[in-house]
Design a protein around this motif. Structure first.
Motif, PDB file in Angstrom:
ATOM      1  N   LEU A 256      -3.965   7.850  -1.351  1.00 51.65           N
ATOM      2  CA  LEU A 256      -4.579   9.352  -0.783  1.00 51.65           C
ATOM      3  C   LEU A 256      -5.123   9.983  -2.141  1.00 51.65           C
ATOM      4  CD1 LEU A 256      -2.288  10.675   1.944  1.00 51.65           C
ATOM      5  CD2 LEU A 256      -4.430   9.848   2.228  1.00 51.65           C
ATOM      6  N   PHE A 257      -4.170   9.820  -3.223  1.00 51.54           N
ATOM      7  CA  PHE A 257      -4.379  10.709  -4.237  1.00 51.54           C
ATOM      8  C   PHE A 257      -4.633  10.090  -5.637  1.00 51.54           C
ATOM      9  CE2 PHE A 257      -1.219  12.834  -1.184  1.00 51.54           C
ATOM     10  CZ  PHE A 257      -2.107  13.633  -0.825  1.00 51.54           C
ATOM     11  N   GLN A 258      -4.948   8.600  -5.426  1.00 51.55           N
ATOM     12  CA  GLN A 258      -5.145   8.125  -7.151  1.00 51.55           C
ATOM     13  C   GLN A 258      -6.431   7.024  -6.924  1.00 51.55           C
ATOM     14  OE1 GLN A 258      -2.582   4.660  -8.461  1.00 51.55           O
ATOM     15  NE2 GLN A 258      -1.566   6.120  -9.231  1.00 51.55           N
ATOM     16  N   ASN A 259      -7.238   8.008  -6.101  1.00 54.61           N
ATOM     17  CA  ASN A 259      -8.553   7.394  -6.241  1.00 54.61           C
ATOM     18  C   ASN A 259      -9.672   8.433  -6.078  1.00 54.61           C
ATOM     19  OD1 ASN A 259      -8.697   7.968  -3.470  1.00 54.61           O
ATOM     20  ND2 ASN A 259      -7.879   6.070  -2.685  1.00 54.61           N
ATOM     21  N   ASP A 260     -11.065   8.007  -5.609  1.00 59.68           N
ATOM     22  CA  ASP A 260     -12.181   9.256  -5.569  1.00 59.68           C
ATOM     23  C   ASP A 260     -12.502   9.467  -4.133  1.00 59.68           C
ATOM     24  OD1 ASP A 260     -13.072   6.594  -4.498  1.00 59.68           O
ATOM     25  OD2 ASP A 260     -14.884   6.738  -6.233  1.00 59.68           O
ATOM     26  N   LEU A 261     -11.579   9.278  -3.440  1.00 53.32           N
ATOM     27  CA  LEU A 261     -11.707   9.954  -1.991  1.00 53.32           C
ATOM     28  C   LEU A 261     -11.731  11.245  -2.188  1.00 53.32           C
ATOM     29  CD1 LEU A 261     -11.863   9.062   1.123  1.00 53.32           C
ATOM     30  CD2 LEU A 261      -9.525   9.369   1.216  1.00 53.32           C
ATOM     31  N   SER A 262     -12.767  11.824  -1.653  1.00 56.07           N
ATOM     32  CA  SER A 262     -13.063  13.259  -1.690  1.00 56.07           C
ATOM     33  C   SER A 262     -12.118  14.250  -1.203  1.00 56.07           C
ATOM     34  CB  SER A 262     -14.426  13.755  -1.280  1.00 56.07           C
ATOM     35  OG  SER A 262     -14.417  13.885   0.207  1.00 56.07           O
ATOM     36  N   THR A 263     -11.382  15.303  -1.591  1.00 56.68           N
ATOM     37  CA  THR A 263     -10.858  16.464  -1.202  1.00 56.68           C
ATOM     38  C   THR A 263     -11.077  16.793   0.087  1.00 56.68           C
ATOM     39  OG1 THR A 263     -10.280  16.986  -3.464  1.00 56.68           O
ATOM     40  CG2 THR A 263      -9.605  18.391  -1.791  1.00 56.68           C
ATOM     41  N   ASP A 264     -12.246  16.979   0.408  1.00 56.52           N
ATOM     42  CA  ASP A 264     -12.868  17.292   1.616  1.00 56.52           C
ATOM     43  C   ASP A 264     -12.707  16.432   2.733  1.00 56.52           C
ATOM     44  OD1 ASP A 264     -14.298  19.020   3.531  1.00 56.52           O
ATOM     45  OD2 ASP A 264     -15.917  17.298   3.223  1.00 56.52           O
TER      46      ASP A 264
ATOM     47  N   GLN B 174       0.684  -1.066   0.116  1.00 56.74           N
ATOM     48  CA  GLN B 174      -0.016  -0.098  -0.015  1.00 56.74           C
ATOM     49  C   GLN B 174       0.806   1.172   0.001  1.00 56.74           C
ATOM     50  OE1 GLN B 174      -3.080   0.482   3.240  1.00 56.74           O
ATOM     51  NE2 GLN B 174      -4.470   1.151   1.339  1.00 56.74           N
ATOM     52  N   LEU B 175       0.729   2.179  -1.017  1.00 60.78           N
ATOM     53  CA  LEU B 175       1.464   3.174  -1.080  1.00 60.78           C
ATOM     54  C   LEU B 175       0.759   4.348  -0.589  1.00 60.78           C
ATOM     55  CD1 LEU B 175       2.745   1.431  -3.470  1.00 60.78           C
ATOM     56  CD2 LEU B 175       3.412   3.572  -4.337  1.00 60.78           C
ATOM     57  N   LEU B 176       1.335   5.145   0.271  1.00 58.58           N
ATOM     58  CA  LEU B 176       0.871   6.186   0.917  1.00 58.58           C
ATOM     59  C   LEU B 176      -0.017   7.372  -0.055  1.00 58.58           C
ATOM     60  CD1 LEU B 176       0.289   7.040   4.015  1.00 58.58           C
ATOM     61  CD2 LEU B 176       2.454   8.235   3.749  1.00 58.58           C
ATOM     62  N   ASP B 177       0.763   7.590  -1.144  1.00 57.54           N
ATOM     63  CA  ASP B 177       0.378   8.686  -1.864  1.00 57.54           C
ATOM     64  C   ASP B 177      -0.578   8.137  -2.848  1.00 57.54           C
ATOM     65  OD1 ASP B 177       2.155  10.722  -1.338  1.00 57.54           O
ATOM     66  OD2 ASP B 177       3.169  10.851  -3.084  1.00 57.54           O
ATOM     67  N   THR B 178      -0.550   6.941  -3.418  1.00 58.43           N
ATOM     68  CA  THR B 178      -1.655   6.504  -4.199  1.00 58.43           C
ATOM     69  C   THR B 178      -3.073   6.314  -3.489  1.00 58.43           C
ATOM     70  OG1 THR B 178      -0.765   4.296  -4.284  1.00 58.43           O
ATOM     71  CG2 THR B 178      -0.035   5.808  -5.935  1.00 58.43           C
TER      72      THR B 178
ATOM     73  N   GLN C 150      -5.554  18.671  -4.600  1.00 58.90           N
ATOM     74  CA  GLN C 150      -6.045  18.668  -5.889  1.00 58.90           C
ATOM     75  C   GLN C 150      -4.668  18.740  -6.803  1.00 58.90           C
ATOM     76  OE1 GLN C 150      -9.597  20.047  -6.875  1.00 58.90           O
ATOM     77  NE2 GLN C 150      -9.794  18.417  -5.500  1.00 58.90           N
ATOM     78  N   LYS C 151      -3.715  19.208  -6.262  1.00 59.86           N
ATOM     79  CA  LYS C 151      -2.584  19.159  -7.411  1.00 59.86           C
ATOM     80  C   LYS C 151      -2.117  17.779  -7.324  1.00 59.86           C
ATOM     81  CE  LYS C 151       2.131  20.825  -7.202  1.00 59.86           C
ATOM     82  NZ  LYS C 151       2.977  21.609  -6.365  1.00 59.86           N
ATOM     83  N   LEU C 152      -2.141  17.080  -6.218  1.00 57.64           N
ATOM     84  CA  LEU C 152      -1.537  15.788  -6.372  1.00 57.64           C
ATOM     85  C   LEU C 152      -2.591  14.616  -7.009  1.00 57.64           C
ATOM     86  CD1 LEU C 152       0.125  15.751  -2.674  1.00 57.64           C
ATOM     87  CD2 LEU C 152       1.194  15.367  -5.061  1.00 57.64           C
TER      88      LEU C 152
END
Ligand SMILES: *[C@@H]1O[C@H](CO)[C@@H](O)[C@H](O)[C@H]1NC(C)=O
Length: 213
Positions: free
Chosen positions: A181-189, A175-179, A203-205
């Motif tokens: 958090l930022f490679q799926n549809d989990l909302s920015t909020d 499990q990669l921390l970055d992906t 949003q940038k990531l």
């Protein structure tokens, strides 16, 4: 059913010991048979050959065309049939100059790495008390990453790095921390509220790694 057999099975039930571990030398994965909850079925021993115990493919570099400049080639039970049931596996990481192995963890699998090529590679892990253990590694150095802990590598050397890795699992998860958090549809909020990161950075990531929302 004889009494001794009954007790053996009862014991197995209690200790969840594997039949393969106690009665057979090996359980080469039979990819053609349906997979059970415990993994692959065993290939008929009469059809097992030495080729099941040999895997080729870690001699060539992995594809490093991504934002991390990092590639990984696995030799796990899913593509190296003889590993099935033996609790070990191997792989090869390639890190371009300036590339990294992003922070990640393997639940339940300890990893041992050997630096095959390269120099000035920072290897590190973060213990569950948040203490950081990191060191500059060079060709021939070995480092162990205890199971479940976040770890990473940074190639700050002048040549590409090749790292051979071994796992205490035939099918380690990653499990990669970055992906995560930022490679799926989990909302920015939700990410902002649960990590305290700023929404613009999230949003940038997400854009960089292919996430949405
Ligand atoms: C390497 O990966 C990239 C990105 O996934 C892909 O576009 C490219 O075709 C791959 N290169 C090779 C040689 O497989």
């Amino acid at each position: 059913m004889g009494f001794p057999i009954f007790f053996f099975l009862l014991f197995c039930l209690i200790l969840s010991c594997s039949y393969a571990e106690h009665v057979q030398d090996f359980c080469v994965a039979d990819y053609a048979a349906p997979q059970g909850p415990a993994g692959y079925a065993c290939k008929d021993p009469a059809k097992v050959s030495v080729d099941d115990f040999v895997h080729s493919g870690l001699g060539v570099p992995s594809n490093t065309s991504n934002v991390f400049k990092f590639g990984f080639t696995a030799a796990f039970a899913s593509n190296f049939a003889a590993l099935n049931g033996l609790g070990v596996s191997v792989g090869r990481s390639d890190i371009e100059v300036g590339g990294v192995v992003p922070i990640h963890s393997h639940s339940g699998a300890t990893e041992v790495v050997v630096i095959g090529e390269g120099s000035s590679i920072i290897g590190g892990f973060i213990a569950s008390n948040n203490k950081v253990y990191q060191k500059i590694l060079n060709k021939g150095d070995t480092m162990v990453l205890p199971q479940g802990l976040y770890h990473f590598f940074v190639n700050q050397g002048k040549t590409p790095a090749v790292i051979f890795v071994a796992f205490s699992s035939e099918s380690p998860t990653v499990q990669l921390l970055d992906t995560a958090l930022f490679q799926n549809d989990l909302s920015t909020d939700i990410i902002a509220r649960t990590t305290l990161l700023d929404p613009p950075q999230i949003q940038k990531l997400k854009r960089r790694l292919g996430g949405t929302n």
